[in-house]
Write a protein that holds these residues in place. Structure first.
Motif, PDB file in Angstrom:
ATOM      1  N   CYS A  18       0.679  -0.967   0.123  1.00 31.88           N
ATOM      2  CA  CYS A  18      -0.047  -0.065   0.019  1.00 31.88           C
ATOM      3  C   CYS A  18       0.775   1.327  -0.005  1.00 31.88           C
ATOM      4  O   CYS A  18       0.469   2.383  -0.508  1.00 31.88           O
ATOM      5  N   PHE A 102      -6.440   3.761  -0.407  1.00 33.28           N
ATOM      6  CA  PHE A 102      -6.953   2.412  -0.245  1.00 33.28           C
ATOM      7  C   PHE A 102      -8.038   2.297   0.852  1.00 33.28           C
ATOM      8  O   PHE A 102      -7.687   1.444   1.540  1.00 33.28           O
ATOM      9  N   ASN A 105     -12.370   1.921  -0.973  1.00 31.89           N
ATOM     10  CA  ASN A 105     -12.884   0.694  -1.415  1.00 31.89           C
ATOM     11  C   ASN A 105     -13.279  -0.172  -0.253  1.00 31.89           C
ATOM     12  O   ASN A 105     -13.474  -1.318  -0.387  1.00 31.89           O
ATOM     13  N   HIS A 106     -13.050   0.368   0.871  1.00 27.28           N
ATOM     14  CA  HIS A 106     -13.452  -0.465   2.223  1.00 27.28           C
ATOM     15  C   HIS A 106     -14.454   0.155   3.133  1.00 27.28           C
ATOM     16  O   HIS A 106     -15.208  -0.384   3.832  1.00 27.28           O
ATOM     17  N   PRO A 110     -18.987   4.891   0.086  1.00 24.92           N
ATOM     18  CA  PRO A 110     -17.755   5.634  -0.552  1.00 24.92           C
ATOM     19  C   PRO A 110     -18.213   7.176  -1.104  1.00 24.92           C
ATOM     20  O   PRO A 110     -17.292   8.075  -0.578  1.00 24.92           O
ATOM     21  N   THR A 128      -6.926   6.954  -3.147  1.00 24.77           N
ATOM     22  CA  THR A 128      -6.706   5.987  -4.132  1.00 24.77           C
ATOM     23  C   THR A 128      -7.416   4.675  -4.097  1.00 24.77           C
ATOM     24  O   THR A 128      -8.159   4.617  -2.860  1.00 24.77           O
ATOM     25  N   THR A 129      -7.574   3.769  -5.069  1.00 23.00           N
ATOM     26  CA  THR A 129      -8.086   2.555  -5.099  1.00 23.00           C
ATOM     27  C   THR A 129      -7.562   1.601  -6.054  1.00 23.00           C
ATOM     28  O   THR A 129      -6.891   2.055  -6.768  1.00 23.00           O
ATOM     29  N   TRP A 130      -7.709   0.324  -5.731  1.00 21.57           N
ATOM     30  CA  TRP A 130      -7.081  -0.578  -6.750  1.00 21.57           C
ATOM     31  C   TRP A 130      -7.875  -0.792  -7.924  1.00 21.57           C
ATOM     32  O   TRP A 130      -9.138  -0.722  -7.761  1.00 21.57           O
ATOM     33  N   SER A 131      -7.196  -0.632  -9.014  1.00 16.05           N
ATOM     34  CA  SER A 131      -7.873  -0.993 -10.246  1.00 16.05           C
ATOM     35  C   SER A 131      -7.189  -2.337 -10.789  1.00 16.05           C
ATOM     36  O   SER A 131      -7.850  -3.007 -11.778  1.00 16.05           O
ATOM     37  N   ARG A 163     -14.594  -0.713  -9.711  1.00 18.22           N
ATOM     38  CA  ARG A 163     -13.097  -0.411  -9.183  1.00 18.22           C
ATOM     39  C   ARG A 163     -12.360  -0.140 -10.468  1.00 18.22           C
ATOM     40  O   ARG A 163     -11.284  -1.104 -10.684  1.00 18.22           O
ATOM     41  N   LEU A 168     -13.882   5.125 -10.288  1.00 18.66           N
ATOM     42  CA  LEU A 168     -13.572   6.064  -9.288  1.00 18.66           C
ATOM     43  C   LEU A 168     -14.047   7.564  -9.648  1.00 18.66           C
ATOM     44  O   LEU A 168     -14.543   8.153  -8.742  1.00 18.66           O
ATOM     45  N   ALA A 244      -2.968   1.217  -9.168  1.00 20.74           N
ATOM     46  CA  ALA A 244      -3.815   2.083  -8.337  1.00 20.74           C
ATOM     47  C   ALA A 244      -4.495   3.262  -9.130  1.00 20.74           C
ATOM     48  O   ALA A 244      -3.602   3.596  -9.973  1.00 20.74           O
TER      49      ALA A 244
END
Length: 252
Positions: A18, A102, A105-106, A110, A128-131, A163, A168, A244
């Motif tokens: 991360c 990150f 996304n949790h 959101p 940020t988020t995972w792509s 995602r 986003l 990301a």
């Protein structure tokens, strides 16, 4: 997904992954010049400490007790509070910059979380988020083990977002942002045993899935993991390429 009690396991594993966005985020934010920054969902404090080392006046917000315990042990000078999204007890525009690496996304909502991040910033918000996420590895392990994959936990359709970088961007626009979204791809070189520690420590979806398995299925999962990582490890470490999506909002 519960992160309760996962502080040590996260710090020993995915914290380093991360942190892979950290240099890019600091480039986006520019020189510190003594500015105040709030890092929301700070985890073990790795990124918050790096911001502080770069000259920012940092407050780290982390609601999970075991994460705060690890962060305080590793970064005793870092101011750490327990506040959580979507309600941060700060005045409007309290911080020059706000980051959430990150995190969106949790969270259960959101858009509400993104709105709150924007509210407490007077200048800049970066999220940020995972792509392309680490979950792909665990899907492969599950398939090699011949196990039925767990159904991924998803938010209600009216709360969730795609995602991807475009997903986003759309979600943040719906939350009132005017975001600039880019992507960052990098390769993380990790010791397999650190990844395994994340599983046995209950981190993320793979850890939650492993916790549900019977002993025989855990043994199959471990064998599949060892076989897969042996195929891909070089010099004791395995390369994992991740992407990301990074969104930037300039608050005016």
């Amino acid at each position: 997904m519960s992160w309760a009690g996962t502080g040590e396991a996260f710090a020993a594993s995915y914290a380093a992954l991360c942190a892979g966005t950290g240099e890019r985020l600091r480039e986006i934010a520019g020189p510190a010049r003594g500015r105040a920054l709030l890092d929301v969902g700070a985890g073990d404090g790795t990124l918050a400490a790096a911001w502080a080392d770069a000259g920012w006046r940092v407050t780290a917000a982390e609601p999970e007790p075991s994460m705060r315990e690890v962060a305080r042990a590793r970064h005793p000078k870092l101011p750490i509070v327990s506040h959580a999204l979507p309600h941060l007890p700060f005045d409007d525009g309290r911080f020059d910059a706000v980051t959430a690496n990150f995190v969106l996304n949790h969270v259960p909502d959101p858009r509400a979380a993104a709105t709150e991040l924007r509210r407490v910033s007077r200048d800049l918000v970066i999220v940020t988020t995972w792509s392309a996420a680490p979950t792909a590895l665990w899907r492969e392990v599950t398939a090699r083990a011949g196990l039925a994959p767990a159904s991924p936990a998803r938010l209600d359709p009216d709360k969730d977002f795609e995602r991807t970088a475009d997903g986003l961007r759309r979600m943040l626009t719906e939350a009132g942002w005017h975001p600039e979204v880019t992507e960052l791809t990098w390769t993380w070189h990790v010791e397999p045993e650190a990844l395994w520690q994340s599983v046995t420590g209950g981190v993320a979806g793979a850890g939650a899935f492993y916790a549900t398995l019977a002993d025989a299925d855990r043994a199959r999962f471990r064998t599949a993991f060892d076989d897969l990582t042996a195929d891909r490890t070089d010099g004791g470490r395995m390369p994992m390429t991740q992407t990301a999506a990074i969104a930037v909002e300039h608050v005016h």
